[in-house]
Design a protein around this motif. Structure first.
Motif, PDB file in Angstrom:
ATOM      1  N   ARG A 165      44.309  43.398  47.528  1.00 46.49           N
ATOM      2  CA  ARG A 165      43.259  42.066  47.753  1.00 46.49           C
ATOM      3  C   ARG A 165      42.489  42.032  46.411  1.00 46.49           C
ATOM      4  NH1 ARG A 165      38.408  43.440  49.326  1.00 46.49           N
ATOM      5  NH2 ARG A 165      38.193  45.382  50.952  1.00 46.49           N
ATOM      6  N   LYS A 166      41.548  41.037  46.336  1.00 48.50           N
ATOM      7  CA  LYS A 166      40.480  40.934  45.465  1.00 48.50           C
ATOM      8  C   LYS A 166      39.152  41.904  45.920  1.00 48.50           C
ATOM      9  CE  LYS A 166      41.506  36.311  43.786  1.00 48.50           C
ATOM     10  NZ  LYS A 166      41.042  34.909  43.879  1.00 48.50           N
ATOM     11  N   GLY A 167      38.804  42.564  45.127  1.00 50.78           N
ATOM     12  CA  GLY A 167      37.833  43.555  45.545  1.00 50.78           C
ATOM     13  C   GLY A 167      38.400  44.910  46.187  1.00 50.78           C
ATOM     14  N   GLY A 168      39.768  44.918  46.283  1.00 48.79           N
ATOM     15  CA  GLY A 168      40.423  45.941  46.911  1.00 48.79           C
ATOM     16  C   GLY A 168      40.509  47.171  46.127  1.00 48.79           C
ATOM     17  N   LEU A 169      41.116  48.515  46.502  1.00 54.50           N
ATOM     18  CA  LEU A 169      41.388  49.677  45.826  1.00 54.50           C
ATOM     19  C   LEU A 169      42.571  50.136  45.891  1.00 54.50           C
ATOM     20  CD1 LEU A 169      39.619  52.256  44.831  1.00 54.50           C
ATOM     21  CD2 LEU A 169      39.860  53.007  47.441  1.00 54.50           C
ATOM     22  N   ALA A 170      43.024  50.248  44.567  1.00 57.49           N
ATOM     23  CA  ALA A 170      44.384  50.910  44.475  1.00 57.49           C
ATOM     24  C   ALA A 170      44.353  52.417  43.855  1.00 57.49           C
ATOM     25  CB  ALA A 170      45.020  50.196  43.101  1.00 57.49           C
ATOM     26  N   VAL A 171      45.116  53.285  44.891  1.00 58.46           N
ATOM     27  CA  VAL A 171      44.799  54.747  44.410  1.00 58.46           C
ATOM     28  C   VAL A 171      46.097  55.451  44.113  1.00 58.46           C
ATOM     29  CG1 VAL A 171      44.180  56.975  45.782  1.00 58.46           C
ATOM     30  CG2 VAL A 171      43.649  54.705  46.634  1.00 58.46           C
ATOM     31  N   PHE A 172      45.902  56.054  42.764  1.00 58.60           N
ATOM     32  CA  PHE A 172      46.858  56.858  42.167  1.00 58.60           C
ATOM     33  C   PHE A 172      46.951  58.046  42.833  1.00 58.60           C
ATOM     34  CE2 PHE A 172      46.964  53.949  38.138  1.00 58.60           C
ATOM     35  CZ  PHE A 172      47.265  52.821  38.892  1.00 58.60           C
ATOM     36  N   PHE A 173      48.004  58.492  43.544  1.00 61.26           N
ATOM     37  CA  PHE A 173      47.901  59.704  44.161  1.00 61.26           C
ATOM     38  C   PHE A 173      49.050  60.662  43.639  1.00 61.26           C
ATOM     39  CE2 PHE A 173      49.037  62.894  47.533  1.00 61.26           C
ATOM     40  CZ  PHE A 173      48.037  63.155  48.085  1.00 61.26           C
ATOM     41  N   GLY A 174      50.206  60.159  43.505  1.00 60.55           N
ATOM     42  CA  GLY A 174      51.245  61.086  43.053  1.00 60.55           C
ATOM     43  C   GLY A 174      51.041  61.236  41.616  1.00 60.55           C
ATOM     44  N   GLY A 175      51.488  62.559  41.142  1.00 54.78           N
ATOM     45  CA  GLY A 175      51.563  62.717  39.752  1.00 54.78           C
ATOM     46  C   GLY A 175      52.672  62.341  39.118  1.00 54.78           C
ATOM     47  N   VAL A 176      52.619  61.610  37.936  1.00 58.81           N
ATOM     48  CA  VAL A 176      53.675  61.028  37.080  1.00 58.81           C
ATOM     49  C   VAL A 176      54.004  62.148  35.965  1.00 58.81           C
ATOM     50  CG1 VAL A 176      53.010  58.887  37.572  1.00 58.81           C
ATOM     51  CG2 VAL A 176      52.335  59.690  35.554  1.00 58.81           C
ATOM     52  N   PRO A 177      54.947  61.693  35.317  1.00 54.17           N
ATOM     53  CA  PRO A 177      55.735  62.840  34.310  1.00 54.17           C
ATOM     54  C   PRO A 177      54.544  63.049  33.161  1.00 54.17           C
ATOM     55  CG  PRO A 177      57.409  61.531  34.904  1.00 54.17           C
ATOM     56  CD  PRO A 177      56.254  61.014  35.585  1.00 54.17           C
ATOM     57  N   LYS A 178      54.374  64.090  32.690  1.00 54.41           N
ATOM     58  CA  LYS A 178      53.237  64.450  31.763  1.00 54.41           C
ATOM     59  C   LYS A 178      53.770  63.661  30.501  1.00 54.41           C
ATOM     60  CE  LYS A 178      51.594  68.603  31.675  1.00 54.41           C
ATOM     61  NZ  LYS A 178      51.224  69.901  31.344  1.00 54.41           N
ATOM     62  N   ILE A 226      39.443  44.615  41.093  1.00 54.48           N
ATOM     63  CA  ILE A 226      40.173  45.615  41.531  1.00 54.48           C
ATOM     64  C   ILE A 226      39.461  46.870  41.140  1.00 54.48           C
ATOM     65  CG2 ILE A 226      42.594  46.698  41.765  1.00 54.48           C
ATOM     66  CD1 ILE A 226      43.731  43.824  41.670  1.00 54.48           C
ATOM     67  N   TRP A 227      39.437  47.624  42.226  1.00 58.11           N
ATOM     68  CA  TRP A 227      39.043  49.362  41.880  1.00 58.11           C
ATOM     69  C   TRP A 227      40.427  50.390  41.693  1.00 58.11           C
ATOM     70  CZ3 TRP A 227      34.011  50.947  40.899  1.00 58.11           C
ATOM     71  CH2 TRP A 227      33.214  50.205  41.192  1.00 58.11           C
ATOM     72  N   ILE A 228      40.673  50.964  40.605  1.00 61.89           N
ATOM     73  CA  ILE A 228      41.501  51.955  40.646  1.00 61.89           C
ATOM     74  C   ILE A 228      40.775  53.441  40.703  1.00 61.89           C
ATOM     75  CG2 ILE A 228      43.315  52.927  39.203  1.00 61.89           C
ATOM     76  CD1 ILE A 228      43.617  50.204  37.951  1.00 61.89           C
ATOM     77  N   LYS A 229      41.482  54.167  41.540  1.00 63.33           N
ATOM     78  CA  LYS A 229      40.949  55.544  41.805  1.00 63.33           C
ATOM     79  C   LYS A 229      42.000  56.643  41.610  1.00 63.33           C
ATOM     80  CE  LYS A 229      38.543  58.842  44.850  1.00 63.33           C
ATOM     81  NZ  LYS A 229      37.900  59.399  43.847  1.00 63.33           N
ATOM     82  N   GLY A 230      42.192  57.643  40.807  1.00 67.37           N
ATOM     83  CA  GLY A 230      42.903  58.697  40.998  1.00 67.37           C
ATOM     84  C   GLY A 230      42.464  59.684  41.940  1.00 67.37           C
ATOM     85  N   HIS A 231      43.709  60.290  42.488  1.00 70.32           N
ATOM     86  CA  HIS A 231      43.032  61.443  43.511  1.00 70.32           C
ATOM     87  C   HIS A 231      43.923  62.771  43.316  1.00 70.32           C
ATOM     88  CE1 HIS A 231      41.856  63.616  47.040  1.00 70.32           C
ATOM     89  NE2 HIS A 231      43.048  63.887  47.138  1.00 70.32           N
ATOM     90  N   PHE A 232      43.270  63.745  43.232  1.00 68.02           N
ATOM     91  CA  PHE A 232      43.947  65.150  43.203  1.00 68.02           C
ATOM     92  C   PHE A 232      43.195  66.043  44.063  1.00 68.02           C
ATOM     93  CE2 PHE A 232      43.870  69.322  41.059  1.00 68.02           C
ATOM     94  CZ  PHE A 232      45.169  69.924  41.392  1.00 68.02           C
ATOM     95  N   GLY A 233      43.662  66.805  44.718  1.00 69.32           N
ATOM     96  CA  GLY A 233      43.152  68.098  45.497  1.00 69.32           C
ATOM     97  C   GLY A 233      42.096  67.679  46.646  1.00 69.32           C
ATOM     98  N   ALA A 234      41.446  68.733  46.745  1.00 70.11           N
ATOM     99  CA  ALA A 234      40.090  68.585  47.990  1.00 70.11           C
ATOM    100  C   ALA A 234      39.263  69.794  47.586  1.00 70.11           C
ATOM    101  CB  ALA A 234      40.961  68.839  49.095  1.00 70.11           C
ATOM    102  N   SER A 235      38.104  69.280  48.367  1.00 69.58           N
ATOM    103  CA  SER A 235      37.154  70.358  48.153  1.00 69.58           C
ATOM    104  C   SER A 235      37.545  71.456  49.203  1.00 69.58           C
ATOM    105  CB  SER A 235      35.731  69.638  48.643  1.00 69.58           C
ATOM    106  OG  SER A 235      35.694  69.132  49.913  1.00 69.58           O
ATOM    107  N   TYR A 236      36.376  72.727  49.163  1.00 71.67           N
ATOM    108  CA  TYR A 236      36.633  73.798  50.182  1.00 71.67           C
ATOM    109  C   TYR A 236      36.390  73.126  51.737  1.00 71.67           C
ATOM    110  CZ  TYR A 236      36.803  77.927  47.390  1.00 71.67           C
ATOM    111  OH  TYR A 236      37.304  78.893  46.553  1.00 71.67           O
ATOM    112  N   SER A 237      35.188  72.035  51.866  1.00 71.44           N
ATOM    113  CA  SER A 237      34.841  71.621  53.037  1.00 71.44           C
ATOM    114  C   SER A 237      36.016  70.613  53.421  1.00 71.44           C
ATOM    115  CB  SER A 237      33.824  70.638  52.873  1.00 71.44           C
ATOM    116  OG  SER A 237      33.554  69.950  53.833  1.00 71.44           O
TER     117      SER A 237
END
Length: 347
Positions: A256-269, A285-296
């Protein structure tokens, strides 16, 4: 010991190799269960080591302490442990800023746990000191505990992008990660979870993990389907959880307008994703890449995986001996399996 050694792309041989030597300040873990991850499959079926073989993959590792070095004081023989593969220095700018998953200390990063497709793994004293090793309660199965690792990145992603009530969430990719996302999204309060995939078998299985609506993108246009299901508005959040550029391109047309798209899966280098930048600009539209996690996040994800609040073992569709790792790869790639867990000591 028995181990699954990779000699090249799709050339994985289970054979006898030397048991690792116990470090003076570390320990040897007897591997009782190890999950088969999508990244493992990608690595095992491509030239991931650039010719540097043989190599032992496997990072969803749980087991019990088989040996301890003379200088190791924290754990004892028989302790049941979960090994989080990420290792962070907690001193670099990335760690201090709260993004330890992007730790820039390359020497510390080398401590990350791998080599789990074997009967034993060596854990150094520095890895023990740096953290990311959690004790497994006696009443929790090793199989359930092994799923703490794949749940970690999903847990971090949904927390970071604040999936919550009353979100409509679209997940592209009905593999193990997508199914984890659906189940956790429901726990976090998402009101509608829409799953998109090319495989009917996977989509049918996904319905058991909190998915409300499924879309087979080989049979209908997924963008049109999502727009219709949301009254033309689009979803609040869309997560591309596949290793494909095409689904990243599609995601911004589903949100949606003002929504968030998240790129989670890694694609070919080196590959590039085509994006409609005017759509992104004018629809805010907001786009966020995601990888990994903190210790917490890794610790809390592990605690969730071994709790009664999350149906962890429901995700495990196949338990195989290590000898059948190639069968496990095939089952996962065809969509017949949600999650394969390997037992190195089973025949």
């Amino acid at each position: 010991m028995k181990a699954a050694l990779m000699y090249g792309p799709s050339d994985i041989r289970v054979e006898e190799t030397d048991k690792p030597i116990c470090p003076e300040d570390g320990l040897i873990l007897k591997v009782m269960s190890v999950g088969l991850c999508g990244s493992d499959i990608r690595n095992l079926t491509t030239d991931s080591r650039k010719g540097n073989y043989p190599f032992i993959y496997g990072h969803e590792i749980v087991g019990f302490v088989d040996e301890i070095g003379e200088e190791e004081k924290k754990y004892k023989v028989g302790d049941r442990l979960f090994l989080f593969p990420g290792t962070y220095c907690m001193e670099c700018d990335e760690c201090i800023s709260g993004h330890s998953e992007n730790c820039s200390n390359t020497e510390v990063a080398k401590l990350a746990g791998t080599g789990g497709f074997a009967q034993y793994v060596s854990i150094s004293g520095e890895k023990i000191r740096r953290g990311g090793i959690y004790e497994i309660p006696d009443d929790v199965s090793f199989d359930a505990a092994s799923l703490g690792e794949p749940l970690t990145s999903v847990f971090a992603c949904l927390e970071n992008v604040k999936v919550e009530y009353p979100d409509t969430l679209v997940i592209i990719g009905a593999g193990p990660i997508g199914c984890f996302m659906a189940q956790l999204a429901k726990i976090r309060g998402a009101q509608k979870v829409i799953m998109i995939d090319l495989n009917d078998t996977r989509l049918e299985m996904a319905k058991g993990f909190g998915v409300d609506i499924t879309i087979n993108s080989s049979k209908e246009d997924p963008i049109e389907a999502v727009q219709k299901l949301t009254g033309g508005k689009g979803a609040d959040k869309v997560i591309s959880a596949t290793p494909a550029n095409a689904t990243q391109t599609q995601s911004i047309h589903m949100v949606r307008k003002g929504g968030l798209a998240v790129f989670f899966g890694g694609v070919p280098k080196g590959s590039m994703t085509e994006l409609d930048c005017n759509l992104i600009h004018y629809n805010n539209i907001w786009i966020k890449g995601h990888f990994g996690a903190s210790y917490s996040q890794s610790k809390r994800a592990f605690q969730l995986a071994i709790s009664s609040s999350f149906p962890t073992e429901k995700f495990i569709t196949h338990i195989l001996p290590l000898d059948k790792i190639n069968e496990g790869i095939q089952l996962t790639r065809t969509g017949e399996a949600i999650k394969v867990v390997l037992h190195p000591f089973d025949n």
